[in-house]
Design an enzyme around this catalytic site. Structure first.
Site, mmCIF file in Angstrom:
data_model
loop_
_atom_site.group_PDB
_atom_site.id
_atom_site.type_symbol
_atom_site.label_atom_id
_atom_site.label_comp_id
_atom_site.label_asym_id
_atom_site.label_seq_id
_atom_site.Cartn_x
_atom_site.Cartn_y
_atom_site.Cartn_z
ATOM 1 N N GLU A 77 89.971 39.928 16.228
ATOM 2 C CA GLU A 77 89.241 39.982 14.953
ATOM 3 C C GLU A 77 88.743 41.275 14.928
ATOM 4 O O GLU A 77 88.322 42.034 13.847
ATOM 5 C CB GLU A 77 88.162 38.966 14.712
ATOM 6 C CG GLU A 77 87.213 38.677 13.676
ATOM 7 C CD GLU A 77 86.152 38.288 13.619
ATOM 8 O OE1 GLU A 77 85.134 39.097 13.950
ATOM 9 O OE2 GLU A 77 86.085 37.195 13.487
ATOM 10 N N SER A 131 82.912 37.076 17.518
ATOM 11 C CA SER A 131 84.204 36.560 18.104
ATOM 12 C C SER A 131 85.096 37.786 18.171
ATOM 13 O O SER A 131 85.369 38.710 17.188
ATOM 14 C CB SER A 131 84.748 35.531 16.933
ATOM 15 O OG SER A 131 84.029 34.517 16.793
ATOM 16 N N ARG A 180 89.058 35.697 7.278
ATOM 17 C CA ARG A 180 88.681 37.149 7.981
ATOM 18 C C ARG A 180 89.684 38.299 7.342
ATOM 19 O O ARG A 180 90.134 39.031 8.168
ATOM 20 C CB ARG A 180 88.954 36.890 9.620
ATOM 21 C CG ARG A 180 87.941 36.025 10.328
ATOM 22 C CD ARG A 180 86.649 36.691 10.014
ATOM 23 N NE ARG A 180 85.486 35.990 11.055
ATOM 24 C CZ ARG A 180 85.062 34.776 10.635
ATOM 25 N NH1 ARG A 180 85.118 34.386 9.328
ATOM 26 N NH2 ARG A 180 84.076 34.016 11.289
HETATM 27 P P1 FAD Z 1 81.243 47.746 11.141
HETATM 28 O O1 FAD Z 1 81.661 47.201 12.562
HETATM 29 O O2 FAD Z 1 80.465 48.914 11.276
HETATM 30 O O3 FAD Z 1 82.816 47.998 10.450
HETATM 31 C C1 FAD Z 1 83.753 46.922 10.451
HETATM 32 C C2 FAD Z 1 84.769 47.504 9.566
HETATM 33 O O4 FAD Z 1 84.376 47.507 8.311
HETATM 34 C C3 FAD Z 1 85.298 48.917 10.072
HETATM 35 O O5 FAD Z 1 86.633 48.613 9.882
HETATM 36 C C4 FAD Z 1 84.529 49.684 9.228
HETATM 37 O O6 FAD Z 1 85.262 50.871 9.032
HETATM 38 C C5 FAD Z 1 84.535 49.017 7.772
HETATM 39 N N1 FAD Z 1 83.498 49.352 6.936
HETATM 40 C C6 FAD Z 1 82.345 49.262 7.102
HETATM 41 N N2 FAD Z 1 81.381 49.665 5.931
HETATM 42 C C7 FAD Z 1 82.417 49.924 5.222
HETATM 43 C C8 FAD Z 1 81.935 50.530 3.860
HETATM 44 N N3 FAD Z 1 81.056 50.598 3.422
HETATM 45 N N4 FAD Z 1 83.247 50.685 3.189
HETATM 46 C C9 FAD Z 1 84.497 50.584 3.804
HETATM 47 N N5 FAD Z 1 84.770 50.101 4.991
HETATM 48 C C10 FAD Z 1 83.628 49.698 5.645
HETATM 49 N N6 FAD Z 1 81.335 37.767 11.679
HETATM 50 C C11 FAD Z 1 81.624 36.807 10.977
HETATM 51 O O7 FAD Z 1 82.307 36.562 9.850
HETATM 52 N N7 FAD Z 1 81.057 35.670 11.270
HETATM 53 C C12 FAD Z 1 80.149 35.479 12.004
HETATM 54 O O8 FAD Z 1 79.515 34.333 12.270
HETATM 55 C C13 FAD Z 1 79.808 36.773 12.885
HETATM 56 N N8 FAD Z 1 78.940 36.448 13.853
HETATM 57 C C14 FAD Z 1 78.763 37.597 14.725
HETATM 58 C C15 FAD Z 1 77.847 37.546 15.626
HETATM 59 C C16 FAD Z 1 77.695 38.602 16.471
HETATM 60 C C17 FAD Z 1 76.386 38.465 17.698
HETATM 61 C C18 FAD Z 1 78.132 39.932 16.169
HETATM 62 C C19 FAD Z 1 77.724 41.043 17.028
HETATM 63 C C20 FAD Z 1 79.122 40.216 15.199
HETATM 64 C C21 FAD Z 1 79.270 38.900 14.432
HETATM 65 N N9 FAD Z 1 80.338 38.790 13.488
HETATM 66 C C22 FAD Z 1 80.641 38.071 12.588
HETATM 67 C C23 FAD Z 1 81.153 40.194 13.107
HETATM 68 C C24 FAD Z 1 80.506 41.338 12.146
HETATM 69 O O9 FAD Z 1 78.994 41.067 12.456
HETATM 70 C C25 FAD Z 1 80.814 41.212 10.805
HETATM 71 O O10 FAD Z 1 82.196 41.468 10.830
HETATM 72 C C26 FAD Z 1 80.154 42.398 9.877
HETATM 73 O O11 FAD Z 1 80.359 42.282 8.670
HETATM 74 C C27 FAD Z 1 80.427 43.784 10.593
HETATM 75 O O12 FAD Z 1 79.458 44.556 9.785
HETATM 76 P P2 FAD Z 1 79.261 46.089 10.110
HETATM 77 O O13 FAD Z 1 78.291 46.699 9.127
HETATM 78 O O14 FAD Z 1 78.522 46.029 11.530
HETATM 79 O O15 FAD Z 1 80.590 46.744 10.172
HETATM 80 N N1 EPU Z 2 84.807 25.598 21.761
HETATM 81 C C1 EPU Z 2 84.789 25.319 22.993
HETATM 82 N N2 EPU Z 2 84.537 26.246 24.053
HETATM 83 C C2 EPU Z 2 84.101 27.573 23.633
HETATM 84 C C3 EPU Z 2 83.929 27.804 22.227
HETATM 85 C C4 EPU Z 2 83.999 26.965 21.422
HETATM 86 O O1 EPU Z 2 85.292 24.340 23.269
HETATM 87 O O2 EPU Z 2 83.830 28.373 24.567
HETATM 88 C C5 EPU Z 2 84.968 24.817 20.529
HETATM 89 C C6 EPU Z 2 83.598 24.165 20.072
HETATM 90 O O3 EPU Z 2 83.038 23.049 20.665
HETATM 91 C C7 EPU Z 2 84.061 23.756 18.629
HETATM 92 C C8 EPU Z 2 85.099 24.739 18.357
HETATM 93 O O4 EPU Z 2 85.515 25.215 19.594
HETATM 94 O O5 EPU Z 2 84.718 22.407 18.619
HETATM 95 C C9 EPU Z 2 84.595 25.795 17.419
HETATM 96 O O6 EPU Z 2 83.680 26.560 17.856
HETATM 97 P P1 EPU Z 2 82.391 27.221 17.067
HETATM 98 O O7 EPU Z 2 81.652 26.244 16.248
HETATM 99 O O8 EPU Z 2 81.419 27.871 18.000
HETATM 100 O O9 EPU Z 2 83.043 28.375 16.327
HETATM 101 P P2 EPU Z 2 84.417 29.336 16.449
HETATM 102 O O10 EPU Z 2 85.608 28.928 15.813
HETATM 103 O O11 EPU Z 2 84.363 29.571 17.919
HETATM 104 C C10 EPU Z 2 83.925 30.726 14.371
HETATM 105 C C11 EPU Z 2 83.661 31.900 13.778
HETATM 106 C C12 EPU Z 2 82.412 32.389 13.991
HETATM 107 C C13 EPU Z 2 81.596 31.727 13.227
HETATM 108 C C14 EPU Z 2 81.521 30.200 13.724
HETATM 109 C C15 EPU Z 2 80.587 29.156 13.171
HETATM 110 C C16 EPU Z 2 86.202 32.901 14.048
HETATM 111 C C17 EPU Z 2 87.024 33.926 14.701
HETATM 112 N N3 EPU Z 2 84.728 32.828 14.337
HETATM 113 O O12 EPU Z 2 83.541 30.092 15.670
HETATM 114 O O13 EPU Z 2 82.446 33.798 13.666
HETATM 115 O O14 EPU Z 2 80.055 32.210 13.406
HETATM 116 O O15 EPU Z 2 82.830 29.740 13.676
HETATM 117 O O16 EPU Z 2 81.313 29.107 11.703
HETATM 118 O O17 EPU Z 2 86.366 32.346 12.834
HETATM 119 C C18 EPU Z 2 82.538 36.143 14.230
HETATM 120 O O18 EPU Z 2 83.415 36.114 13.234
HETATM 121 O O19 EPU Z 2 82.303 37.036 14.783
HETATM 122 C C19 EPU Z 2 82.049 34.963 14.567
HETATM 123 C C20 EPU Z 2 81.049 34.601 15.502
#
Ligand code: FAD
Ligand code: EPU
Length: 337
Positions: free
Chosen positions: A333, A237, A165
């Site tokens: 995050e 997250s 991240r």
């Molecule tokens: P924004 O939220 O618009 O911006 C994020 C940051 O990037 C800001 O600081 C912004 O200024 C900068 N930025 C954006 N575009 C540019 C650009 N073109 N040039 C320079 N800077 C820029 N993230 C994960 O890593 N893994 C996940 O599994 C994950 N799951 C998610 C699930 C949900 C339901 C949600 C809502 C979010 C999740 N995220 C996850 C977080 C998010 O989707 C990611 O961080 C994504 O890459 C953000 O993209 P965005 O375009 O919406 O960025």
């Molecule tokens: N867990 C719990 N309770 C909860 C949530 C999680 O016990 O309420 C336990 C799960 O059972 C599991 C462990 O925690 O043993 C990890 O959970 P999970 O696999 O759901 O992943 P996470 O660590 O909670 C991370 C990323 C997610 C990504 C998933 C899958 C971060 C901060 N988050 O979540 O990214 O989708 O792994 O790889 O690293 C995001 O960045 O926005 C995001 C959603």
């Protein structure tokens, strides 16, 4: 030619659904628009935000500044070998549309990152990751423009200083550049990463091992845990998973012998913040209009008309509680503005 929109409402432009306005908003559909927006910025001396899909941002208050929104979204193949294909994608393309495109073309590498919201331009910023894959594994170059000098740059994967991240765009160059495109290197040869959590089990339900089935398995797992932003505002997250020393981990293990963990190296171990928050009893709890998601304790949600400040109060209460219960400091995050 750009259009500057004043007192622009950003509710539909952030997945938390926080109802706030920006003083100015500029949509950029081509590179010339970005250049023009940067010129405008240099005259105005105001704060600014480069906005993608708004899925990793929490607005704590109205944004008194200029929002620049890159929406350019072309995709082109730039190189090909017998095993790989290099594809350049502009910043405003929707991340998951690109994943679907690659899966349709039989290009391997980013299928585990299916269904992550947001745009291409933000994908290197926090080095998006899920289900055992990080986007850095497939990034060749990142191209963009330095905001102050209005000069272009091209960074190799190594220049981006990717970590969990983390990248140079979230540290040294935070808020100093506009990423305009990303070059991805994808594999034309079958290769899957299926070891994370329940991926294999979910895939078995789908039948054959294909790119489409892996994508669908990942989407189903995500849908079972993560709220859809259209239904319940959130930014995924809210906290990063803390990386702690082996010694600190052993202390934790004495009291909780089932703590899930992911070794980072010989000395450091990543512990899921969601598990800590869950153990501390926060799942489903709310403060004002902000709440901890009932199915994933790492996700904070907007239950209705939450203000950014309500989400921040809830986040701070959780941080304090985790520190006092486990002696572990968890960090957001999400980008808080
Ligand atoms: P924004 O939220 O618009 O911006 C994020 C940051 O990037 C800001 O600081 C912004 O200024 C900068 N930025 C954006 N575009 C540019 C650009 N073109 N040039 C320079 N800077 C820029 N993230 C994960 O890593 N893994 C996940 O599994 C994950 N799951 C998610 C699930 C949900 C339901 C949600 C809502 C979010 C999740 N995220 C996850 C977080 C998010 O989707 C990611 O961080 C994504 O890459 C953000 O993209 P965005 O375009 O919406 O960025
Ligand atoms: N867990 C719990 N309770 C909860 C949530 C999680 O016990 O309420 C336990 C799960 O059972 C599991 C462990 O925690 O043993 C990890 O959970 P999970 O696999 O759901 O992943 P996470 O660590 O909670 C991370 C990323 C997610 C990504 C998933 C899958 C971060 C901060 N988050 O979540 O990214 O989708 O792994 O790889 O690293 C995001 O960045 O926005 C995001 C959603």
């Amino acid at each position: 030619m750009i259009q500057i929109q004043h007192n622009f409402n950003l509710k539909a432009f952030n997945t938390f659904g926080i109802d706030i306005q920006a003083s100015e908003y500029i949509a950029c559909h081509i590179i010339d628009d970005i250049m023009e927006a940067l010129k405008h910025l240099s005259h105005r001396q105001k704060s600014y935000l480069i906005l993608g899909g708004g899925s990793n941002i929490l607005f704590s208050k109205a944004f008194d500044g200029i929002v620049i929104h890159p929406l350019l979204n072309k995709i082109k193949v730039v190189k090909e070998s017998s095993e790989h294909i290099w594809v350049e994608v502009e910043a405003g393309a929707v991340w998951d549309d690109f994943v679907a495109y690659c899966v349709d073309k039989d290009w391997y590498g980013i299928e585990n990152l299916s269904y992550i919201p947001g745009n291409i331009g933000a994908s290197p910023v926090q080095n998006i990751g899920a289900y055992g894959v990080e986007v850095k594994d497939c990034i060749e170059d990142v191209k963009g423009i330095y905001i102050d000098k209005v000069e272009s740059f091209q960074f190799s994967n190594k220049d981006c200083q990717f970590g969990y991240r983390q990248s140079i765009f979230k540290s040294e160059l935070k808020n100093k550049v506009i990423i305009t495109s990303v070059v991805f290197r994808l594999s034309k040869v079958q290769s899957f990463k299926l070891d994370y959590g329940s991926v294999k089990a979910e895939l078995e339900k789908k039948g054959e091992l294909t790119l489409h089935n892996v994508r669908n398995a990942i989407i189903d797992i995500r849908k079972s845990k993560l709220p859809e932003p259209e239904e319940l505002g959130n930014a995924g997250s809210f906290f990063k998973n803390p990386v702690i020393s082996k010694d600190a981990f052993n202390i934790l293990l004495k009291e909780y012998n089932e703590v899930p963990n992911y070794p980072v190296n010989n000395n450091m171990i990543k512990v899921p913040a969601g598990w800590l928050i869950d153990q501390a009893g926060w799942k489903g709890k709310s403060m004002g209009n902000a709440a901890v998601h009932t199915k994933q304790a790492l996700v904070l949600v907007n239950q209705g008309n939450a203000k950014g400040s309500e989400v921040i109060s809830l986040a701070n209460a959780i941080i304090d509680d985790i520190k006092s219960k486990f002696n572990i400091v968890i960090e957001p995050e999400v980008n808080i503005l």
